[in-house]
Design an enzyme around this catalytic site. Structure first.
Site, PDB file in Angstrom:
ATOM      1  N   ARG A   1      30.477  27.027  -4.642  1.00 40.48           N
ATOM      2  CA  ARG A   1      31.557  26.446  -3.453  1.00 40.48           C
ATOM      3  C   ARG A   1      30.787  26.702  -2.136  1.00 40.48           C
ATOM      4  NH1 ARG A   1      34.896  22.796  -3.953  1.00 40.48           N
ATOM      5  NH2 ARG A   1      35.969  23.928  -5.895  1.00 40.48           N
TER       6      ARG A   1
ATOM      7  N   ARG B   1      24.155  19.700  -9.819  1.00 38.23           N
ATOM      8  CA  ARG B   1      24.479  20.962  -9.271  1.00 38.23           C
ATOM      9  C   ARG B   1      24.776  21.945 -10.220  1.00 38.23           C
ATOM     10  NH1 ARG B   1      30.815  20.393  -7.012  1.00 38.23           N
ATOM     11  NH2 ARG B   1      31.831  19.631  -8.846  1.00 38.23           N
TER      12      ARG B   1
ATOM     13  N   HIS C   1      26.575  16.958  -0.614  1.00 36.62           N
ATOM     14  CA  HIS C   1      28.164  17.410  -0.238  1.00 36.62           C
ATOM     15  C   HIS C   1      28.123  18.716   0.586  1.00 36.62           C
ATOM     16  CE1 HIS C   1      32.094  18.880  -0.994  1.00 36.62           C
ATOM     17  NE2 HIS C   1      32.258  17.914  -2.107  1.00 36.62           N
TER      18      HIS C   1
ATOM     19  N   ASP D   1      40.581  13.406   2.551  1.00 37.61           N
ATOM     20  CA  ASP D   1      39.633  13.300   1.340  1.00 37.61           C
ATOM     21  C   ASP D   1      39.372  11.759   1.543  1.00 37.61           C
ATOM     22  OD1 ASP D   1      38.227  12.968  -0.817  1.00 37.61           O
ATOM     23  OD2 ASP D   1      39.578  13.767  -2.249  1.00 37.61           O
TER      24      ASP D   1
ATOM     25  N   GLU E   1      29.837  14.257   4.177  1.00 39.08           N
ATOM     26  CA  GLU E   1      28.971  14.266   3.175  1.00 39.08           C
ATOM     27  C   GLU E   1      28.276  12.847   3.200  1.00 39.08           C
ATOM     28  OE1 GLU E   1      31.157  14.764  -0.547  1.00 39.08           O
ATOM     29  OE2 GLU E   1      32.758  15.820   0.468  1.00 39.08           O
TER      30      GLU E   1
HETATM   31  C1  BG6 Z   1      35.139  15.763  -2.147  1.00 36.55           C
HETATM   32  C2  BG6 Z   1      35.901  14.902  -2.850  1.00 36.55           C
HETATM   33  O1  BG6 Z   1      33.808  15.279  -2.250  1.00 36.55           O
HETATM   34  O2  BG6 Z   1      34.745  17.051  -3.185  1.00 36.55           O
HETATM   35  C3  BG6 Z   1      37.113  15.810  -3.169  1.00 36.55           C
HETATM   36  O3  BG6 Z   1      36.176  13.671  -2.412  1.00 36.55           O
HETATM   37  C4  BG6 Z   1      36.803  16.894  -4.242  1.00 36.55           C
HETATM   38  O4  BG6 Z   1      37.961  14.779  -4.048  1.00 36.55           O
HETATM   39  C5  BG6 Z   1      35.716  17.736  -3.293  1.00 36.55           C
HETATM   40  O5  BG6 Z   1      38.297  17.608  -4.249  1.00 36.55           O
HETATM   41  C6  BG6 Z   1      35.557  19.121  -4.249  1.00 36.55           C
HETATM   42  O6  BG6 Z   1      35.074  18.794  -5.258  1.00 36.55           O
HETATM   43  P1  BG6 Z   1      34.560  20.070  -6.282  1.00 36.55           P
HETATM   44  O7  BG6 Z   1      34.215  19.587  -7.577  1.00 36.55           O
HETATM   45  O8  BG6 Z   1      33.385  20.464  -5.618  1.00 36.55           O
HETATM   46  O9  BG6 Z   1      35.527  20.932  -6.361  1.00 36.55           O
END
Ligand code: BG6
Length: 304
Positions: A76, A102, A171, A214, A273
């Site tokens: 994360r 990932r 991302h 989002d 992103e």
């Molecule tokens: C974003 C999405 O790019 O990533 C969201 O638009 C999502 O909907 C977020 O919640 C995080 O995703 P993840 O899988 O890393 O928890």
């Protein structure tokens, strides 16, 4: 999944003061590149840039204090690579969110370095595991170049004999002083709103974040700027090979639901992103490739 040996990576690719390898959290091998312009760390697990600090500036990227470093889990923060699909799989929700790139160990192919320029290339090739999720042959290459900016290039080569379609994103999690104070410029136009599912809404003027956001902005090739008066800086996000940009902040309730994210951390991050998503899915013919590029720079700006 076996890690490559850090001592061996240092022996084969290391250069004192320029590039080194170390075991990061969870034992994941990290490449650390530095030169007069700054420093960056890249995890071989996920092919994920985890930090970027231009010389004289605070860190640009956000990583959660609760991030999980375990095989099969995404990390994360930093710049996760969503590939070969962005978001949930279109037909099968049991497949991993944001694809599998990932979640896998990438291979280091080359490094180059000098006083002003450093770069590393990682690659991911199809194998039995990837074909179980996605039945295509590919060579995916990540090139990270550190000079006056940080440039991330993600190239997909179709090595099979059938065309395929993919969606993807770099991302990027950016670190901000206080979410209520920042604004994001550069995204005027239409967007899909994943929170309200209202298709399609229109952005007028700069983006302020006051609740869960989002959104997939479509038909946009524009660069973006995060203005952060609290830190007295702007983050400039340039892109190529992309007609979509995603803005995400989980806000209060979703932050509480995410086990790998602190309840209060939504105040200190925003994701911008660089993507090929929604209407901007990319079709790649056999032998052809597509490159998605994101370039990050920071400028100091007087506090407002
Ligand atoms: C974003 C999405 O790019 O990533 C969201 O638009 C999502 O909907 C977020 O919640 C995080 O995703 P993840 O899988 O890393 O928890």
């Amino acid at each position: 999944m076996n890690f490559p040996d850090v001592a061996q990576l240092n022996k084969n690719f290391g250069a004192v003061g320029r590039i080194a390898f170390r075991a990061g959290p969870g034992g994941f091998p990290l490449a650390v590149m530095a030169n007069k312009h700054g420093a960056t760390e890249i995890s071989l697990y996920g092919g994920q840039v985890l930090s970027y600090r231009p010389t004289g500036h605070l860190p640009v990227l956000f990583v959660s204090r609760n991030a999980i470093y375990a095989h099969g889990k995404p990390i994360r923060g930093g710049i996760p690579i969503c590939w070969p699909w962005f978001g949930p799989h279109p037909d099968d929700s049991s497949r991993p969110m944001h694809g599998f790139a990932r979640l896998l160990q990438w291979h280091l192919t080359t490094v180059e370095y000098g006083a002003e320029n450093s770069e590393i290339r990682l690659c991911l090739l199809d194998d039995e595991r990837t074909r179980a999720f996605w039945p295509h042959q590919f060579e995916l290459t990540l090139r990270v170049v550190l000079d006056a900016s940080l440039r991330i290039e993600l190239t997909t080569l179709n090595t099979g004999n059938k065309p395929f379609v993919l969606t993807q994103a770099l991302h990027s999690y950016f670190s901000v002083r206080q979410i209520m104070d920042i604004s994001i410029r550069g995204l005027e136009g239409a967007y899909y709103d994943n929170v309200t599912n209202e298709n399609v809404r229109q952005q007028n003027g700069t983006i302020l974040i006051r609740n869960e956001v989002d959104r997939v902005y479509v038909n946009t090739t524009s660069d973006c700027v995060i203005n952060d008066p609290g830190l007295g800086r702007q983050i400039l996000i340039g892109k190529r090979g992309s007609h979509a940009t995603v803005i995400w902040n989980p806000w209060i309730d979703k932050s509480k639901r995410m086990t790998d994210f602190g309840d209060d951390e939504y105040t200190r991050m925003v994701c911008v992103e660089t993507a090929n998503a929604r209407d901007d899915a990319v079709s790649i013919a056999p032998g052809q490739k597509h490159t998605l590029i994101q370039t990050l720079r920071t400028d100091m700006k007087p506090k407002e």
